[in-house]
Write an enzyme that holds these catalytic residues in place. Structure first.
Site, short mmCIF file in Angstrom:
data_model
loop_
_atom_site.label_atom_id
_atom_site.label_comp_id
_atom_site.label_asym_id
_atom_site.label_seq_id
_atom_site.Cartn_x
_atom_site.Cartn_y
_atom_site.Cartn_z
N PRO A 10 31.26 -30.12 35.26
CA PRO A 10 31.16 -29.81 37.31
C PRO A 10 29.00 -29.69 37.41
CG PRO A 10 31.84 -28.68 36.20
CD PRO A 10 32.35 -28.46 34.93
N ASN A 11 28.73 -30.61 38.22
CA ASN A 11 27.49 -31.04 38.39
C ASN A 11 26.68 -31.88 37.78
OD1 ASN A 11 28.06 -28.75 40.73
ND2 ASN A 11 28.34 -27.07 39.43
N ARG A 18 18.86 -31.64 39.91
CA ARG A 18 20.03 -30.10 39.94
C ARG A 18 18.62 -29.66 38.85
NH1 ARG A 18 23.90 -28.36 35.97
NH2 ARG A 18 24.52 -26.04 37.20
N TYR A 23 17.01 -28.67 34.01
CA TYR A 23 17.74 -28.62 33.06
C TYR A 23 16.79 -30.34 32.29
CZ TYR A 23 21.73 -26.07 34.85
OH TYR A 23 22.75 -24.89 34.38
N ASN A 74 30.09 -30.75 27.27
CA ASN A 74 29.11 -29.83 28.38
C ASN A 74 30.30 -29.71 29.50
OD1 ASN A 74 27.41 -28.32 29.22
ND2 ASN A 74 25.24 -29.67 29.54
N ALA A 77 29.58 -25.13 33.86
CA ALA A 77 30.16 -23.87 34.47
C ALA A 77 31.01 -23.48 33.48
CB ALA A 77 30.52 -23.82 35.74
N HIS A 80 31.99 -21.11 31.11
CA HIS A 80 32.05 -19.62 31.04
C HIS A 80 33.32 -19.13 31.44
CE1 HIS A 80 28.11 -20.10 30.24
NE2 HIS A 80 27.27 -21.07 31.03
N ASP A 87 41.63 -23.98 25.73
CA ASP A 87 43.69 -24.02 25.54
C ASP A 87 43.00 -25.88 24.98
OD1 ASP A 87 43.90 -21.32 25.90
OD2 ASP A 87 45.52 -21.45 27.01
N GLU A 98 30.61 -28.29 21.07
CA GLU A 98 29.54 -27.67 22.15
C GLU A 98 27.89 -27.83 22.66
OE1 GLU A 98 29.89 -23.16 22.49
OE2 GLU A 98 29.23 -24.00 24.75
N HIS A 100 25.07 -27.58 25.21
CA HIS A 100 24.22 -27.61 26.72
C HIS A 100 22.65 -27.58 26.88
CE1 HIS A 100 27.68 -24.74 27.20
NE2 HIS A 100 27.37 -24.11 26.53
N LEU A 101 22.15 -28.20 28.00
CA LEU A 101 20.99 -28.80 27.81
C LEU A 101 19.75 -27.57 27.86
CD1 LEU A 101 21.86 -30.93 30.74
CD2 LEU A 101 20.87 -32.15 29.41
N SER A 102 20.09 -26.60 28.71
CA SER A 102 19.82 -25.15 28.01
C SER A 102 19.71 -24.33 27.36
CB SER A 102 19.60 -24.29 30.20
OG SER A 102 20.53 -23.86 30.18
N ARG A 107 19.19 -17.27 29.48
CA ARG A 107 19.93 -17.45 31.42
C ARG A 107 20.30 -15.65 31.33
NH1 ARG A 107 21.51 -22.46 33.12
NH2 ARG A 107 21.07 -21.83 34.40
C1 DQA Z 1 24.83 -25.52 30.78
C2 DQA Z 1 24.75 -24.44 31.05
C3 DQA Z 1 26.31 -23.91 31.76
O1 DQA Z 1 25.30 -21.97 31.97
C4 DQA Z 1 25.20 -24.10 33.98
O2 DQA Z 1 26.96 -23.88 34.05
C5 DQA Z 1 25.87 -26.22 33.39
C6 DQA Z 1 25.43 -26.65 32.72
C7 DQA Z 1 23.74 -26.63 30.43
O3 DQA Z 1 23.60 -27.52 29.93
O4 DQA Z 1 22.70 -25.70 30.32
O5 DQA Z 1 26.21 -26.18 34.08
O6 DQA Z 1 26.49 -26.08 30.57
#
Ligand code: DQA
Length: 142
Positions: A10-11, A18, A23, A74, A77, A80, A87, A98, A100-102, A107
């Site tokens: 999501p997002n 964003r 990001y 990725n 959210a 977490h 599962d 896995e 993540h951009l950040s 954080r």
């Molecule tokens: C994220 C890190 C997550 O904590 C966050 O909720 C995201 C992006 C990242 O790519 O850094 O939506 O997965």
């Protein structure tokens, strides 16, 4: 040619606008393009998808499990707190990475827990769009 599914939660469809200070300025289409180019150079077909809906990601993971397709994810959210995505990812037999951009560990504390890391082959975090490319490079060796 080997297919790798690249799944996004999501997002991430809002990348570019964003929180660019966290990001980066690239859009998800830019990242998809970079992944496609990497795939072309290295003989991988990249199946790049994004959804804001948890059940879509679960269905796609089921699909990857059935077809034994390697997955870069990725989960955004969902990383977490989604036991359901963990599962579903647990059913994969091909490698799972896995990304993540950040770097979530740098954080807020609620981002320090990943339900996915424990079942992933490895995690790449903190390199912006390059996290995806580093994960695809690692996938070549797995
Ligand atoms: C994220 C890190 C997550 O904590 C966050 O909720 C995201 C992006 C990242 O790519 O850094 O939506 O997965």
């Amino acid at each position: 040619m080997r297919t790798v599914m690249v799944l996004n939660g999501p997002n991430l469809d809002k990348l570019g606008t964003r929180e660019p200070e966290i990001y980066g300025a690239l859009t998800l289409s830019d990242i998809a393009q970079k992944c496609a180019e990497f795939g072309e150079q290295h003989g991988l077909t990249i199946d790049f998808r994004q959804s804001n809906v948890e059940s879509d990601l679960i269905v796609w993971l089921h699909e990857a499990a059935e077809s034994k397709t390697p997955v870069v994810i990725n989960p955004a959210a969902f990383t977490h707190y989604s036991v359901a995505i963990r599962d579903a990812a647990s059913m994969l037999s091909a490698p799972l990475i896995e990304v993540h951009l950040s770097n979530p560990i740098k954080r807020e504390e609620f981002r320090h827990t990943s339900l996915i890391s424990g079942i992933a082959h490895g995690t790449v975090s903190g390199f912006g769009a390059n996290s995806y490319l580093l994960a695809l490079r690692a996938m070549l060796e797995l």
